[in-house]
Motif scaffolding. Structure first.
Motif, PDB file in Angstrom:
ATOM      1  N   UNK A 623      -2.680  12.406  23.406  1.00 43.85           N
ATOM      2  CA  UNK A 623      -1.961  13.623  22.918  1.00 43.85           C
ATOM      3  C   UNK A 623      -0.614  13.627  22.712  1.00 43.85           C
ATOM      4  N   UNK A 624       0.150  12.057  22.803  1.00 43.92           N
ATOM      5  CA  UNK A 624       1.393  12.621  23.030  1.00 43.92           C
ATOM      6  C   UNK A 624       2.056  11.429  21.180  1.00 43.92           C
ATOM      7  N   UNK A 625       3.239  12.163  21.007  1.00 45.72           N
ATOM      8  CA  UNK A 625       3.426  12.516  19.772  1.00 45.72           C
ATOM      9  C   UNK A 625       4.425  11.193  19.133  1.00 45.72           C
ATOM     10  N   UNK A 626       3.799  10.899  18.008  1.00 35.07           N
ATOM     11  CA  UNK A 626       4.477   9.738  17.267  1.00 35.07           C
ATOM     12  C   UNK A 626       5.407   9.090  18.249  1.00 35.07           C
ATOM     13  N   UNK A 627       4.555   7.565  17.794  1.00 38.83           N
ATOM     14  CA  UNK A 627       6.129   6.489  18.236  1.00 38.83           C
ATOM     15  C   UNK A 627       6.449   6.590  19.774  1.00 38.83           C
ATOM     16  N   UNK A 628       5.986   7.450  20.705  1.00 36.34           N
ATOM     17  CA  UNK A 628       5.499   7.925  21.888  1.00 36.34           C
ATOM     18  C   UNK A 628       4.659   7.443  22.677  1.00 36.34           C
ATOM     19  N   UNK A 629       5.288   6.439  23.198  1.00 42.05           N
ATOM     20  CA  UNK A 629       4.574   5.417  24.720  1.00 42.05           C
ATOM     21  C   UNK A 629       4.177   6.062  25.942  1.00 42.05           C
ATOM     22  N   UNK A 655      12.639   4.157  17.356  1.00 39.14           N
ATOM     23  CA  UNK A 655      12.763   3.809  16.331  1.00 39.14           C
ATOM     24  C   UNK A 655      12.372   3.419  15.870  1.00 39.14           C
ATOM     25  N   UNK A 656      11.409   3.449  14.858  1.00 37.70           N
ATOM     26  CA  UNK A 656      10.789   2.827  14.385  1.00 37.70           C
ATOM     27  C   UNK A 656      11.624   1.984  13.025  1.00 37.70           C
ATOM     28  N   UNK A 657      12.662   2.496  12.817  1.00 37.94           N
ATOM     29  CA  UNK A 657      13.754   2.335  11.323  1.00 37.94           C
ATOM     30  C   UNK A 657      15.255   1.660  12.700  1.00 37.94           C
ATOM     31  N   UNK A 658      15.520   1.969  13.363  1.00 37.78           N
ATOM     32  CA  UNK A 658      17.044   1.461  13.668  1.00 37.78           C
ATOM     33  C   UNK A 658      16.442   0.097  15.201  1.00 37.78           C
ATOM     34  N   UNK A 659      15.190   0.805  15.823  1.00 37.82           N
ATOM     35  CA  UNK A 659      14.561  -0.003  16.947  1.00 37.82           C
ATOM     36  C   UNK A 659      15.410   0.323  18.243  1.00 37.82           C
ATOM     37  N   UNK A 660      15.533   1.775  18.066  1.00 35.04           N
ATOM     38  CA  UNK A 660      16.122   1.524  19.987  1.00 35.04           C
ATOM     39  C   UNK A 660      15.100   2.735  20.098  1.00 35.04           C
ATOM     40  N   UNK A 661      15.457   2.194  21.962  1.00 34.73           N
ATOM     41  CA  UNK A 661      14.464   2.762  22.460  1.00 34.73           C
ATOM     42  C   UNK A 661      15.042   3.567  23.140  1.00 34.73           C
ATOM     43  N   UNK A 662      14.808   4.990  23.030  1.00 38.11           N
ATOM     44  CA  UNK A 662      14.857   5.847  24.103  1.00 38.11           C
ATOM     45  C   UNK A 662      13.420   5.885  25.288  1.00 38.11           C
ATOM     46  N   UNK A 663      13.891   5.472  26.215  1.00 36.73           N
ATOM     47  CA  UNK A 663      13.614   6.132  27.950  1.00 36.73           C
ATOM     48  C   UNK A 663      13.644   7.479  28.252  1.00 36.73           C
ATOM     49  N   UNK A 664      12.406   8.525  28.156  1.00 37.92           N
ATOM     50  CA  UNK A 664      12.883  10.494  28.189  1.00 37.92           C
ATOM     51  C   UNK A 664      12.471  10.105  30.072  1.00 37.92           C
ATOM     52  N   UNK A 760       3.516   3.075  22.963  1.00 43.28           N
ATOM     53  CA  UNK A 760       4.103   3.707  21.786  1.00 43.28           C
ATOM     54  C   UNK A 760       3.998   3.017  19.737  1.00 43.28           C
ATOM     55  N   UNK A 761       4.454   1.648  19.814  1.00 42.27           N
ATOM     56  CA  UNK A 761       4.226   1.781  18.887  1.00 42.27           C
ATOM     57  C   UNK A 761       3.372   0.017  18.069  1.00 42.27           C
ATOM     58  N   UNK A 762       3.176  -0.742  19.426  1.00 46.09           N
ATOM     59  CA  UNK A 762       1.515  -1.980  18.742  1.00 46.09           C
ATOM     60  C   UNK A 762       3.218  -3.182  19.051  1.00 46.09           C
TER      61      UNK A 762
END
Length: 786
Positions: A623-629, A655-664, A760-762
């Motif tokens: 139950x994680x948000x989209x593109x989150x892993x 971010x699938x559009x920019x490729x930026x990865x954010x570690x939360x 998150x995105x495979x």
């Protein structure tokens, strides 16, 4: 907090002589009745012939501490202080065993002396680990001394006395430590345990109950008030300021011409020295000298130098990568560290289910906030004084002696290194390459003080960076057990020990030759994977081009990246949950059962931290948000012989559009044995984890024209505050001796982030740092065909 002069160290009596002289034979050995009423008067204490007399207001129980009549305890620290609060940790170990209140403890960072010689090296997360027993023994020795001195004053037998909170007491009567010193210290009294007697002391089986509490670090107040002195603060009368003019390549350069005509008009400019010392690694150097640092900077800007570069002037990162591939493909290259035997080769070649992957890392700079610097001169007594922040005087001083022609047996008599705080170390100041040019320049000037300061750009260009690496992992998968049944691991990188330790003394013997243990640390897993082969290859082109260095986490910083990314890929191939897959192979059998003194429990302790992490994050996480892993990684640092087991989870968004990865968010669970100071341990792990994020997502630079390309924060971009993830750090409480915490927290962050990106995105990334463009390429590779 003002630091008093370092106490003098009197020559020690034997333990038996001390007891006899301090209180008389029968009294010292406890033949008084408990709390006897008869008043006991201490007999006169005989003068000792020779040696240095102790001060009347102090007692010296051993080389690690001095107790004063005002109740203050000075604890000697020979390890370098670079923000890790090592003095606080070691002083607390001694104070706790002694029964000394923490608010009466001072730490003394000692200059180099022969008596502390084995201790002058700070790195590898080894300070608390190596100091745990000696500092406890020092505290115990002090407690025994105070008890035996106080007993006759309290009309008591020593064994009837108790020691706590800075007092010795018996039957309602008590004396503070300071009162005992005031009553018993005598000029000429030599007392204390020798190093040999300390080592023979048998410690209580259980650490003092106060061990593990959170203590305020003693070095913070001077750092806050500005009283702390760093190497760059050092000043001497008559010193000249110097800035290096660095050649275009690390090795083999030569000055063809030098024109300083424009600089001569500057008031305060003294001239420019040329240093050509291939034996010590300084070829084609020029050093600008001036009365002030601003003048040295202005002068260096208008001096024209024409160099003939060394043979690596055209070497790029692509060249080094090609050479790494060639070496990796050459089955005869490198050293076999662990031999899997012919059975392994057969299993890998015949395996119906086989996985092979390659993982890469770029060079990483140390980028300490205080650029490297050194002030060197020969004092009026003919002794060379070196003023600088340093992590390894024991390694560097022999190199200075060799450069100056000083015999090896006279190093500590003719060279002294003054101790300062380090404005960042991270392994950079284990290398003395920034010290020797100042010494060589001072020698050319007859011993005059020369203060050499590197600008940020100089510091980056001259850095002994973490070398780029290639790692190839191959494994066979048993389809029935869904476990790995054979595995081969090859790592190709620069070898820091080969570059920084003279005469290959830092190398070890493998099956078929020498290898650098710091190039493969972490690559001998606690997983049971069947036959296993580990091969270490030194990239000769890297070694000729740059000077590979130790950087926080060293080998496990790249080996855990490869190994734990590979384990995730293998779990996916096996169709297994990543946590369950790892746990199925963390079996305490054979060599993975571990053993004393520091690896008791072996694989079971790595399994324990992994299970604790899974429970802490609620694995499996749904139950994680989209593109989150969330990704996990498990392993150890700093070495298999002294492991701190850890497990890390990373929550990331891609971010699938920019490729930026954010570690939360990051979760870390660690088993480091006994935690000496929880606040300090947590701070170490927080800093380590954030450095891990920085190296995973940001830090890295190319090699261009034989050197690293990034020279300042405009092109080298460590983690920013705005990108800092939330941290959740927990320690497993285990009864074992403490192991290291400075580096293990770094090592598992990158693979956890890489595994989280895939969750998150495979997309699978296999190169550090993880740049947005590489994420986009991985997304493209993972996309199903149209």
């Amino acid at each position: 907090m003002p630091v008093p002069p370092r106490p003098r160290s009197p020559r020690s009596l034997s333990r038996r002589q001390f007891l006899l002289e301090a209180a008389g034979g029968s009294l010292a050995f406890g033949f008084l009745p408990t709390c006897a009423k008869a008043e006991i008067v201490l007999p006169p204490l005989p003068e000792r012939l020779g040696g240095t007399a102790a001060q009347p207001s102090e007692l010296t129980p051993n080389l690690w501490c001095v107790l004063h009549s005002d109740g203050w305890l000075d604890v000697n620290i020979a390890r370098a202080e670079m923000g890790q609060h090592v003095g606080t940790a070691l002083a607390s170990v001694l104070a706790d065993e002694m029964g000394m209140p923490w608010n009466r403890v001072r730490i003394i960072q000692v200059d180099t002396e022969q008596r502390f010689w084995p201790w002058y090296a700070t790195g590898g997360s080894r300070s608390v680990w190596s100091g745990w027993v000696p500092y406890r023994q020092a505290g115990l020795a002090a407690r025994l001394m105070l008890t035996r001195l106080a007993a006759p004053l309290l009309n008591a037998a020593p064994q009837a006395c108790t020691v706590a909170d800075g007092q010795v007491s018996c039957g309602g009567r008590a004396m503070s430590f300071g009162e005992i010193v005031a009553a018993c210290a005598r000029p000429g009294l030599q007392m204390g345990y020798t190093a040999e007697e300390l080592a023979a002391l048998k410690l209580p089986p259980v650490a003092p109950p106060q061990t593990g509490r959170s203590l305020p670090a003693l070095d913070i107040p001077p750092k806050v008030t500005g009283a702390a002195r760093y190497g760059i603060d050092a000043r001497l009368p008559g010193q000249l300021y110097a800035r290096p003019l660095l050649p275009p390549t690390r090795y083999g350069a030569r000055i063809l011409s030098l024109d300083d005509s424009q600089a001569r008009s500057l008031k305060g400019y003294h001239g420019t020295l040329q240093i050509n010392d291939p034996e010590n690694g300084f070829e084609g150097w020029a050093i600008v000298l001036a009365d002030s640092w601003p003048t040295a900077l202005r002068a260096s800007a208008c001096i024209k130098v024409h160099w003939q570069p060394g043979p690596t002037a055209d070497v790029s990162e692509a060249d080094i990568a090609r050479r790494a591939q060639e070496l990796c493909n050459d089955r005869k290259a490198g050293t076999i560290v662990q031999w899997g035997g012919p059975k392994l080769s057969h299993q890998l070649e015949q395996a119906p289910h086989k996985l092979e992957r390659e993982y890469w890392t770029q060079p990483v700079a140390h980028f300490a906030m205080e650029p490297v610097n050194c002030l060197a001169h020969r004092n009026s007594e003919g002794v060379w004084e070196i003023h600088t922040g340093c992590q390894a005087q024991k390694l560097i001083m022999p190199q200075i002696a060799q450069a100056l022609g000083i015999p090896a047996g006279e190093v500590t008599q003719r060279i002294v290194m003054k101790t300062y705080f380090l404005g960042g170390g991270f392994g950079r100041r284990l290398n003395g390459d920034y010290i020797l040019p100042a010494v060589l320049a001072s020698r050319q000037l007859g011993g005059r003080p020369v203060k050499l300061i590197f600008t940020r750009e100089d510091d980056m260009k001259f850095d002994s960076v973490r070398a780029p690496s290639l790692q190839r992992l191959t494994a066979a998968l048993d389809p029935e057990t869904r476990r790995l049944s054979a595995m081969a691991y090859t790592t190709v990188t620069g070898w820091p020990s080969k570059a920084l330790v003279p005469d290959d003394k830092g190398l070890l013997h493998g099956v078929n030759g020498l290898y650098d243990p710091d190039s493969v640390g972490g690559a001998e897993p606690w997983y049971t994977v069947g036959p296993y082969r580990l091969r270490a290859i030194c990239n000769d082109l890297t070694q000729k081009t740059i000077r590979p260095g130790w950087l926080r986490s060293v080998g496990p910083g790249w080996t855990n990246w490869a190994l734990e990314s590979f384990m995730d890929e293998a779990a996916l191939m096996a169709g297994c949950d990543p946590v369950a897959f790892r746990l199925s192979m963390l079996l305490p059998v054979g060599p993975n059962a571990g053993g004393p003194p520091d690896a008791v429990g072996g694989a079971s302790r790595q399994a324990a931290v992994l299970k604790a992490l899974a429970e802490r994050i609620g694995w499996p996480c749904r139950d994680l948000p989209p593109d989150t892993g969330i990704g996990i990684a498990s392993g150890y640092g700093q070495s298999r012989e002294m492991p701190t087991w850890g497990a890390t989870a990373a929550l990331v968004h891609v971010d699938r559009r920019t490729g930026v990865v954010t570690c939360r968010k990051l979760w870390l669970v660690l088993d480091a044995g006994t935690i000496v100071n929880e606040d300090g341990a947590r701070a170490q792990c927080e800093g380590a984890a954030l450095w891990g994020v920085s190296m995973a997502l940001h830090e890295g630079t190319e090699i261009r024209h034989g050197n690293i390309a990034a020279r300042n924060l405009d092109t080298y971009t460590p983690l920013r505050i705005s990108e800092t993830p939330a941290l959740d750090i927990a320690f497993l409480k285990t009864p074992y001796p403490p192991t290291g915490l400075g580096e293990p927290g770094v090592t598992l962050v990158a693979p956890a982030i890489g595994n989280a990106i895939h969750a998150a995105v495979g997309a699978r990334v296999r190169r550090l740092p993880i740049r947005p463009q590489e994420v986009l390429e991985a997304l493209s590779d993972s996309a199903p065909p149209a």
